[in-house]
Scaffold this motif. Sequence first.
Motif, PDB file in Angstrom:
ATOM      1  N   ALA A   1       5.138  13.493  -0.158  1.00 53.54           N
ATOM      2  CA  ALA A   1       6.058  12.438   0.245  1.00 53.54           C
ATOM      3  C   ALA A   1       5.358  11.091   0.156  1.00 53.54           C
ATOM      4  CB  ALA A   1       6.548  12.685   1.661  1.00 53.54           C
ATOM      5  N   ALA A   2       6.012  10.139  -0.484  1.00 47.78           N
ATOM      6  CA  ALA A   2       5.434   8.811  -0.684  1.00 47.78           C
ATOM      7  C   ALA A   2       6.181   7.771   0.141  1.00 47.78           C
ATOM      8  CB  ALA A   2       5.479   8.433  -2.161  1.00 47.78           C
ATOM      9  N   SER A   3       5.449   6.772   0.568  1.00 48.11           N
ATOM     10  CA  SER A   3       6.051   5.642   1.278  1.00 48.11           C
ATOM     11  C   SER A   3       5.249   4.388   0.979  1.00 48.11           C
ATOM     12  CB  SER A   3       6.086   5.913   2.792  1.00 48.11           C
ATOM     13  OG  SER A   3       4.772   6.082   3.297  1.00 48.11           O
ATOM     14  N   GLY A   4       5.854   3.259   1.291  1.00 49.29           N
ATOM     15  CA  GLY A   4       5.158   1.999   1.132  1.00 49.29           C
ATOM     16  C   GLY A   4       5.503   1.228  -0.124  1.00 49.29           C
ATOM     17  N   ARG A   5       6.236   1.872  -1.014  1.00 50.98           N
ATOM     18  CA  ARG A   5       6.603   1.221  -2.266  1.00 50.98           C
ATOM     19  C   ARG A   5       7.773   1.985  -2.864  1.00 50.98           C
ATOM     20  NH1 ARG A   5       2.522  -0.649  -7.139  1.00 50.98           N
ATOM     21  NH2 ARG A   5       4.079  -0.730  -8.781  1.00 50.98           N
TER      22      ARG A   5
ATOM     23  N   GLN B   1       0.843  -1.191   0.000  1.00 49.38           N
ATOM     24  CA  GLN B   1       0.000   0.000   0.000  1.00 49.38           C
ATOM     25  C   GLN B   1       0.880   1.243   0.000  1.00 49.38           C
ATOM     26  OE1 GLN B   1      -3.108  -0.330  -0.345  1.00 49.38           O
ATOM     27  NE2 GLN B   1      -3.966   1.700   0.015  1.00 49.38           N
ATOM     28  N   VAL B   2       0.479   2.210  -0.778  1.00 51.52           N
ATOM     29  CA  VAL B   2       1.237   3.451  -0.899  1.00 51.52           C
ATOM     30  C   VAL B   2       0.562   4.529  -0.063  1.00 51.52           C
ATOM     31  CG1 VAL B   2       1.995   5.248  -2.491  1.00 51.52           C
ATOM     32  CG2 VAL B   2       2.055   2.841  -3.203  1.00 51.52           C
ATOM     33  N   GLN B   3       1.355   5.223   0.722  1.00 52.66           N
ATOM     34  CA  GLN B   3       0.854   6.360   1.479  1.00 52.66           C
ATOM     35  C   GLN B   3       1.445   7.640   0.881  1.00 52.66           C
ATOM     36  OE1 GLN B   3       2.452   3.717   3.479  1.00 52.66           O
ATOM     37  NE2 GLN B   3       0.433   2.771   3.279  1.00 52.66           N
TER      38      GLN B   3
ATOM     39  N   ASN C   1      11.942  10.361  -2.444  1.00 57.18           N
ATOM     40  CA  ASN C   1      10.571   9.822  -2.481  1.00 57.18           C
ATOM     41  C   ASN C   1       9.529  10.935  -2.469  1.00 57.18           C
ATOM     42  OD1 ASN C   1      11.779   7.316  -2.323  1.00 57.18           O
ATOM     43  ND2 ASN C   1      11.341   7.044  -0.148  1.00 57.18           N
ATOM     44  N   THR C   2       9.805  11.989  -3.209  1.00 56.91           N
ATOM     45  CA  THR C   2       8.961  13.170  -3.159  1.00 56.91           C
ATOM     46  C   THR C   2       8.697  13.720  -4.560  1.00 56.91           C
ATOM     47  OG1 THR C   2       9.833  13.742  -0.974  1.00 56.91           O
ATOM     48  CG2 THR C   2       8.725  15.487  -2.186  1.00 56.91           C
ATOM     49  N   VAL C   3       7.461  14.158  -4.759  1.00 59.14           N
ATOM     50  CA  VAL C   3       7.087  14.868  -5.978  1.00 59.14           C
ATOM     51  C   VAL C   3       6.674  16.282  -5.574  1.00 59.14           C
ATOM     52  CG1 VAL C   3       4.684  14.059  -5.911  1.00 59.14           C
ATOM     53  CG2 VAL C   3       5.690  14.788  -8.083  1.00 59.14           C
ATOM     54  N   TYR C   4       6.968  17.224  -6.456  1.00 61.01           N
ATOM     55  CA  TYR C   4       6.724  18.635  -6.169  1.00 61.01           C
ATOM     56  C   TYR C   4       5.818  19.247  -7.235  1.00 61.01           C
ATOM     57  CZ  TYR C   4      10.970  17.833  -3.439  1.00 61.01           C
ATOM     58  OH  TYR C   4      11.911  17.328  -2.574  1.00 61.01           O
ATOM     59  N   LEU C   5       5.137  20.313  -6.834  1.00 65.60           N
ATOM     60  CA  LEU C   5       4.407  21.126  -7.794  1.00 65.60           C
ATOM     61  C   LEU C   5       4.726  22.577  -7.485  1.00 65.60           C
ATOM     62  CD1 LEU C   5       2.381  21.022 -10.171  1.00 65.60           C
ATOM     63  CD2 LEU C   5       0.581  21.509  -8.489  1.00 65.60           C
TER      64      LEU C   5
ATOM     65  N   PHE D   1       9.612   4.331  -4.799  1.00 66.68           N
ATOM     66  CA  PHE D   1       9.043   5.537  -5.399  1.00 66.68           C
ATOM     67  C   PHE D   1       9.261   5.588  -6.903  1.00 66.68           C
ATOM     68  CE2 PHE D   1       7.188   9.577  -5.279  1.00 66.68           C
ATOM     69  CZ  PHE D   1       7.953  10.493  -5.990  1.00 66.68           C
ATOM     70  N   SER D   2      10.404   5.127  -7.349  1.00 67.78           N
ATOM     71  CA  SER D   2      10.713   5.201  -8.781  1.00 67.78           C
ATOM     72  C   SER D   2       9.833   4.281  -9.624  1.00 67.78           C
ATOM     73  CB  SER D   2      12.184   4.875  -9.026  1.00 67.78           C
ATOM     74  OG  SER D   2      12.494   3.583  -8.534  1.00 67.78           O
ATOM     75  N   SER D   3       9.066   3.421  -8.985  1.00 68.07           N
ATOM     76  CA  SER D   3       8.144   2.551  -9.721  1.00 68.07           C
ATOM     77  C   SER D   3       6.786   3.208  -9.932  1.00 68.07           C
ATOM     78  CB  SER D   3       7.956   1.231  -8.976  1.00 68.07           C
ATOM     79  OG  SER D   3       7.173   1.407  -7.808  1.00 68.07           O
ATOM     80  N   LEU D   4       6.589   4.385  -9.360  1.00 70.05           N
ATOM     81  CA  LEU D   4       5.298   5.075  -9.402  1.00 70.05           C
ATOM     82  C   LEU D   4       5.306   6.224 -10.405  1.00 70.05           C
ATOM     83  CD1 LEU D   4       4.715   5.343  -5.553  1.00 70.05           C
ATOM     84  CD2 LEU D   4       3.644   3.708  -7.114  1.00 70.05           C
ATOM     85  N   VAL D   5       4.255   6.291 -11.193  1.00 68.26           N
ATOM     86  CA  VAL D   5       3.972   7.499 -11.952  1.00 68.26           C
ATOM     87  C   VAL D   5       3.198   8.421 -11.017  1.00 68.26           C
ATOM     88  CG1 VAL D   5       2.664   8.441 -13.880  1.00 68.26           C
ATOM     89  CG2 VAL D   5       3.932   6.309 -14.162  1.00 68.26           C
ATOM     90  N   MET D   6       3.535   9.701 -11.032  1.00 71.97           N
ATOM     91  CA  MET D   6       2.942  10.626 -10.075  1.00 71.97           C
ATOM     92  C   MET D   6       2.145  11.726 -10.776  1.00 71.97           C
ATOM     93  SD  MET D   6       3.905   9.273  -7.282  1.00 71.97           S
ATOM     94  CE  MET D   6       3.296  10.527  -6.155  1.00 71.97           C
ATOM     95  N   GLY D   7       1.121  12.194 -10.081  1.00 71.19           N
ATOM     96  CA  GLY D   7       0.310  13.260 -10.635  1.00 71.19           C
ATOM     97  C   GLY D   7      -0.237  14.175  -9.561  1.00 71.19           C
ATOM     98  N   TRP D   8      -0.692  15.318  -9.979  1.00 66.48           N
ATOM     99  CA  TRP D   8      -1.404  16.268  -9.129  1.00 66.48           C
ATOM    100  C   TRP D   8      -2.769  16.549  -9.748  1.00 66.48           C
ATOM    101  CZ3 TRP D   8       0.157  17.927  -4.411  1.00 66.48           C
ATOM    102  CH2 TRP D   8       1.503  17.796  -4.062  1.00 66.48           C
TER     103      TRP D   8
END
Length: 129
Positions: free
Chosen positions: A23-27, A1-3, A79-83, A29-36
């Motif tokens: 900030a993401a955790s639980g998986r 599970q991703v938090q 493990n962080t994405v920014y906007l 991070f580089s395996s996740l596509v991220m969005g806002w």
Amino acid sequence: QVQLVESGGGLVQAGGSLRLSCAASGRTFSSLVMGWFRQAPGPGKERMFVASISRNSVNTQYADSVKGRFTISRDNAKNTVYLQMNSLKPEDTAVYYCAAAGRASIWSAPVGISNYDYWGQGTQVTVSS
């Protein structure tokens, strides 16, 4: 599970800037596509796409309404994405949500909300005129 945990929202005057972080955790991070995404106040308002970024940061997508003003980026080591949001307008007022897509079939930087499986709790951005 991703938090996912967003931060950085607040009240700003029109023309100002804010930087949101997620900030993401639980998986890995580089395996996740991220969005806002964002959801404006008022009845019937839907959650709308803002920006997305691919796993390796090569591809990004933006909603037309934010192109040239907002920049999405990620730091896989943190493990962080920014906007980064510049030249903010009152119509940018909304709750901003961080989202992650973890399925291997999801690639590049998708815009459709159905691609995203994990969501943060949201952070309020209010732009005063």
